[in-house]
Motif scaffolding. Sequence first.
Motif, short mmCIF file in Angstrom:
data_model
loop_
_atom_site.label_atom_id
_atom_site.label_comp_id
_atom_site.label_asym_id
_atom_site.label_seq_id
_atom_site.Cartn_x
_atom_site.Cartn_y
_atom_site.Cartn_z
N ILE A 3 0.62 -1.07 0.13
CA ILE A 3 -0.33 0.03 0.17
C ILE A 3 0.76 1.26 -0.10
CG2 ILE A 3 -1.79 1.20 1.42
CD1 ILE A 3 -2.82 -1.10 -0.43
N THR B 240 -4.06 5.22 -2.64
CA THR B 240 -4.50 3.36 -1.93
C THR B 240 -4.49 3.76 -0.24
OG1 THR B 240 -4.28 2.86 -3.66
CG2 THR B 240 -4.23 1.80 -1.71
N ASN B 241 -5.53 3.30 0.21
CA ASN B 241 -5.04 3.70 1.84
C ASN B 241 -5.35 2.58 2.38
OD1 ASN B 241 -4.93 6.22 1.98
ND2 ASN B 241 -6.94 6.19 1.78
#
Length: 139
Positions: A15, A21-22
């Motif tokens: 990630i 993106t989380n």
Amino acid sequence: TGAGNRHREELLKTISEMPGTNLHIQIENMAMLMASADLFIGAGGSVTWERCFLNLPGIVVTLADNQVQAAKDQEKKGIIYYLGNSTDVYQIDILNAIQFSINNPQVFETISKKSRNLIDGEGTYKVAEILINGDNKLI
């Protein structure tokens, strides 16, 4: 993901290399996140009912044997896009499913509508009716 996910460190590393993106770990506000999402990618367990209620179309991978038949049934009803069991699904399969959802929004709009129509929010009422009247038809 849950706090006990054995791939947690690998996920965090992956990630960190993906802008925008989380990764959420053991969160308290899953419903809020799901309500703001456009697409669900995950397991076919009990989260199915929350996803359906929130009108959230899903790409589903089963993680346990007890999820497989339910996922197959849900696929037949058109309420999920089922990829198969996690042992048989690879990153490219998920990537292809995401790409398919982008290129075919009408398919996922239909999944979303069918999912929401499945859940009416009257589960407790229906169970009480069955107990009181002896009617054994939930669906």
